[in-house]
Scaffold this motif. Structure first.
Motif, mmCIF file in Angstrom:
data_model
loop_
_atom_site.group_PDB
_atom_site.id
_atom_site.type_symbol
_atom_site.label_atom_id
_atom_site.label_comp_id
_atom_site.label_asym_id
_atom_site.label_seq_id
_atom_site.Cartn_x
_atom_site.Cartn_y
_atom_site.Cartn_z
ATOM 1 N N UNK A 55 -27.321 15.630 -7.379
ATOM 2 C CA UNK A 55 -27.121 15.291 -8.685
ATOM 3 C C UNK A 55 -25.736 14.409 -8.578
ATOM 4 N N UNK A 56 -25.444 13.465 -8.986
ATOM 5 C CA UNK A 56 -24.341 12.591 -9.195
ATOM 6 C C UNK A 56 -23.707 12.464 -10.497
ATOM 7 N N UNK A 57 -22.611 12.493 -10.817
ATOM 8 C CA UNK A 57 -22.069 12.529 -12.240
ATOM 9 C C UNK A 57 -22.398 11.365 -12.976
ATOM 10 N N UNK A 58 -22.130 11.765 -14.193
ATOM 11 C CA UNK A 58 -22.295 10.622 -15.197
ATOM 12 C C UNK A 58 -21.094 9.933 -15.355
ATOM 13 N N UNK A 59 -19.911 10.273 -15.332
ATOM 14 C CA UNK A 59 -18.706 9.646 -15.484
ATOM 15 C C UNK A 59 -17.938 9.745 -14.040
ATOM 16 N N UNK A 101 -19.100 4.981 -16.900
ATOM 17 C CA UNK A 101 -20.413 5.700 -17.428
ATOM 18 C C UNK A 101 -21.355 5.079 -16.319
ATOM 19 N N UNK A 156 -32.057 12.388 -10.509
ATOM 20 C CA UNK A 156 -32.772 12.186 -11.790
ATOM 21 C C UNK A 156 -31.671 12.397 -12.939
ATOM 22 N N UNK A 157 -31.038 11.308 -13.597
ATOM 23 C CA UNK A 157 -29.664 11.461 -14.296
ATOM 24 C C UNK A 157 -29.836 10.448 -15.392
ATOM 25 N N UNK A 158 -28.925 10.832 -16.215
ATOM 26 C CA UNK A 158 -28.732 9.976 -17.465
ATOM 27 C C UNK A 158 -28.050 8.750 -16.882
ATOM 28 N N UNK A 216 -26.261 4.765 -18.443
ATOM 29 C CA UNK A 216 -25.661 4.244 -19.732
ATOM 30 C C UNK A 216 -25.715 2.608 -19.225
ATOM 31 N N UNK A 231 -30.014 1.985 -24.380
ATOM 32 C CA UNK A 231 -28.343 1.782 -23.767
ATOM 33 C C UNK A 231 -28.386 3.082 -22.971
ATOM 34 N N UNK A 232 -28.670 4.392 -23.424
ATOM 35 C CA UNK A 232 -28.847 5.525 -22.773
ATOM 36 C C UNK A 232 -30.128 5.574 -22.263
#
Lengths: 581, 581
Positions: free
Chosen positions: B70-74, B106, B135-137, B139, B153-154
């Motif tokens: 899991x890689x970061x959103x920010x 983001x 599997x990640x959010x 934007x 967008x998200x």
């Protein structure tokens, strides 16, 4: 899972910026990988633990009747402006503009959004109570991110929000969450304590923290071993240690104490107990005009016994200090006391000062304090005779171990903890400003009573490791280990017997639903065993040619000092018994 | 699950801003709730579908040997600056500064971060191939977010990245993902087509899109019903429709065509087939100096047959147009052609223009084009005799239905699709600039060959609904329905028989592992059944007093036109058979 199909990456040395054991071990075990300050990639080994933590939380939240949804990471600022937190939260709140210049926040928590959902969706008392939760990425732009996942900037949090018709029902929802949290942390195999807490910036009336006990914890937890009293030191009430003020026996005397500016130094010089001294702390409060300019400042003198420390959270609840305070400047101190810090006291002030005495200080007699003259203290000081009674008496100190428990049932002890969960009964702090009302039986709108309930999913990894590790590595509890069992064959790629035995045990455990990893990498035995001790898999089976010829394999629990020999055919049953325990 | 423990919120009317069926139905079914433009809360009913989609993806990715992390959103901007995408991505990339003023993004995708991980972790050929996914959010600040989850967008994306030692191995990794994608969309019960695609901004050599077939799709898919040719219209090769240029049979004649500025109007006026006309499109390219100022512009004339449309993606691959082009201004057109648009043509130019003929136009004879004079066209125009050969001949048009397939195996058809997945063989586009190398057998560093593989998790919900709905609501395929079966008891709160029968069927199905919902809300029958048709649960069992007295309950599949009566004892077996089908 076979190791060859997975990704394992261990390090001999932790990076130099890793300060605490959990951070070092997670880096060395290849569970996380730093991307930026307080921002980590969760590597495959770490993600497995996160998923197990999430699964336990999800099961127990669902069991408690909460309903899962998912609120966005990027949230419009409007809702945050409604509650005033868009400004109030300060730089911890990450703000961002979209291509049209509209303001958004990267969510640090979701009270605003859930209250917006509730005010639209929950319109009748018939729909209450309701509890919504999500497990989602959060971002808090910490001033000083540190300790790996313990205080990161991007992290995963489970946050739940309950909506009730009144405080009585809200209290039941709160209790249901409290009970669910106990089940969650029990299932994770963590030693923890639920403690009364200050509600802080989140607000609300009642709150409790779930603290994982660990020497390296940032929080101090006060508890009574002989009763159920437990509280964060920020919150824990300190009773006055002197039941009644004794009569004066000494005359007040000005005593030279050259260069002795601390209570400890003065007590030593004068051969008096430290508990006979009083320390002076000087605060200030400011009155601002409409433009935010200071129009007037008030100076406060806080008196604590020499062996006690100030508790700023409690201090912020004293009348007159509730709207914020600061430590006074040296200029203000000289102006009011006529001397520099180190020799301050409540007697002989140059200008009026508000005096707050801690409960214990208020009942002291024949005490020692600064003389408001450099290199001099006063001894034999007594309230009433030598100085007027204080403007107020308040509980403004931290508990120390050995203090009486506020419930009168014993003596307090202190241990360190890591906050992994927090439950709040919020009341109407968010529903009032956001007009989240429902219609009662009489068709009358009433504000919903809310609760909010957080668990730091990723922080749990850090806390679990702080509590469970040794010099060789992590020791995961069964419930949240990345793998429950590891099979370590010696010579998997060389010996057909070893391969056959390992494969058969692996197949047997997989079929039994055990989360087992077969290390088929062909590593040297020493490196292989060291890897799994570092990673912290709780149960290990080593198979080698020699043992198999003698009819045994070796089982070792991660906390066991040595391995036990057992027949291959018995291992699966033994493991199942270990896992059921 | 019992409805009373869940959250169900349906609407009679969709909000007015919902344009397409999936958006309207998801809003009405209470699956999503708008928080801002292109930003949605996933409500409990919608989240269940998302989780099922994710579970299928995860199982098939793992089966294919990919490893989840899991890689970061920010994400820190530095990595995005290394590849140049921090600037190149434009306003779609959401940029944010932290409290120290450092740049972050983001994440819209994670090529940079995974390549950073790979260059640190994958050092030897022995560690390759490797495929990481998360599997990640995500934007993307779309200029015009619309259609609910179809262009939000998200959103949630599964993105995987493969690392190989060479193109041959990379191609195998690519194929493994292609195969996994087929299994994924098969299990979701979607009708889809894998089509050759343009690689666009992601870059790379080979790419294919997975398109869910739906009339409302934004993409046009070209396929050959009698062969396996399939491509996005952006990419699909249009062969020349005239094998050989015929000899001229007419003299070139200037013909008055007053007010007829389109090929269709001219063809009608002159009673000629539209396929005899040629349309003129004028583009321009600019040469910039170091300051970004235009120092020179070149005007291009593109010639297409009157019944054909320009394909801008193909046009951007023409030599001289690869670095970007724009449509010419009216001033530039008048300057070069001496007239306004509507009567343009390749003959009698005022200034030099680069002429590009589409493959079909290049072989036309006796054709009609503008005379470069208002209200006049030329007929009987022939290459060579009346005008020089074009500067270049290229495939610059869109396929039309009925065109021959480029593989020579039939005639092309066109259908609409929604892109839900995309696989790319990237080559070294990211590994070269980011120096992601491994050491080969000879200890020599080599760049890793990468692939990347995306699935739009949340978009799948929209696509599935566009493909599967009717006037009553959604029709979920079994694999991704929020609940597979709903039990609708008529009079659950009034009739002990109904309650007993419903509870017993519910218990039986739960025990059999069926994802069943029991509607115990006590809604009126009409509203209850309408709710579940709207939500789109694929299988429904209705139990009522009258039927139970007669010994039957009613089963109805969501696509069935009427219910079937069957004995209560037979329902579970019937459902299991339906679900196994």
């Amino acid at each position: 899972m076979k190791a060859s199909q997975f990704f394992i990456s261990t390090l001999k040395e932790a990076p130099t910026d890793a300060e605490v054991a959990s951070h070092k071990l997670m880096m060395r075990a290849g569970m996380i990988k730093r991307l930026g300050a307080g921002i980590y990639n969760y590597m495959p080994m770490g993600l497995r633990v996160i998923r197990k933590v999430e699964a336990i939380i999800r099961e127990e939240m669902n069991r408690a009747g909460a309903v899962e949804l998912l609120m966005p990471v990027v949230q419009p600022a409007e809702l945050w402006q409604e509650t005033g937190r868009f400004e109030a939260m300060g730089p911890e709140l990450m703000r961002v503009k979209d291509r049209h210049g509209r303001d958004f926040v990267i969510q640090p928590t979701s009270e605003e959004v859930i209250t917006d959902i509730a005010r639209q969706e929950l319109r009748s008392y018939k729909q209450l109570p309701k509890n919504f939760y999500h497990i989602q990425t959060k971002f808090r732009d910490e001033r000083r991110p540190r300790f790996g996942l313990m205080r990161g900037r991007e992290f995963t949090m489970k946050d739940a929000y309950s909506f009730d018709r009144d405080v009585e029902s809200g209290t039941r929802s709160y209790q249901a969450m409290y009970d669910a949290y106990c089940r969650i942390f029990d299932r994770m195999g963590l030693q923890y304590r639920a403690v009364a807490a200050d509600s802080g910036a989140i607000g609300g009336d009642v709150s409790q923290e779930f603290q994982v006990i660990a020497e390296t914890g940032e929080d101090a937890i006060v508890y009574c071993p002989t009763s159920d009293f437990a509280a964060n030191i920020e919150k824990a009430e300190a009773v006055g240690l002197i039941a009644q003020r004794a009569a004066a026996t000494q005359a007040m005397t000005k005593t030279p104490t050259p260069g002795k500016s601390t209570c400890a130094d003065v007590a030593e010089l004068l051969s008096l107990p430290l508990a006979q001294t009083v320390k002076s702390l000087v605060l200030a409060t400011d009155e601002l005009n409409d433009k935010g300019e200071i129009v007037k400042s008030v100076v406060w003198l806080l008196l604590l016994r020499g062996d006690h420390d100030l508790n700023e959270v409690k201090t912020s609840k004293v009348e007159g200090l509730k709207n914020g305070f600061r430590f006074a400047t040296v200029g203000e101190i000289e102006d009011h006391f006529g001397t520099k810090p180190g020799y301050l006291g409540p007697i002989g002030l140059k200008k009026p000062v508000k005096v707050i005495a801690d409960r214990t200080v208020a009942n002291m007699s024949d005490f020692v304090c600064g003389a408001n003259e450099a290199d001099f203290h006063l001894t034999g000081v007594n309230w009433g005779r030598d100085l007027p009674e204080p403007d107020a008496v308040a509980d403004i100190r931290n508990i120390v171990a050995g203090d009486p428990s506020p419930d009168g049932k014993g003596v307090l002890a202190i241990q360190r903890g890591i906050e992994v969960g927090h439950v709040f009964l919020l009341g109407t702090k968010y529903s009032e400003p956001m007009k989240a009302t429902f219609l009662d039986e009489n068709g009358k709108p009433q504000p919903m009573v809310m609760g909010c309930y957080g668990i730091g999913v990723t922080r749990i990894l850090g806390a679990a490791i702080e509590q469970n590790h040794d010099e060789r590595g992590i020791i995961w509890p069964n419930g949240i280990a990345p793998f429950t069992v590891v099979i370590c064959p010696i010579g998997y790629d060389r010996s057909a017997d070893v391969k056959a035995a390992a494969d058969s045990l692996y197949a047997e455990l997989m079929a039994a639903g055990v989360d087992v990893l077969l290390d088929d990498r062909g590593e040297r035995p020493g490196a292989m065993l060291a890897d799994w001790e570092l990673v912290g898999v709780p149960h290990r089976v080593v198979l080698g040619d020699r043992g198999l010829k003698e009819g045994h394999v070796e089982y070792q629990g991660r906390r066991d000092t040595e391995a036990s020999k057992m027949a291959l055919a018995e291992v699966a049953a033994h493991l199942r018994a270990q896992l059921a325990a």
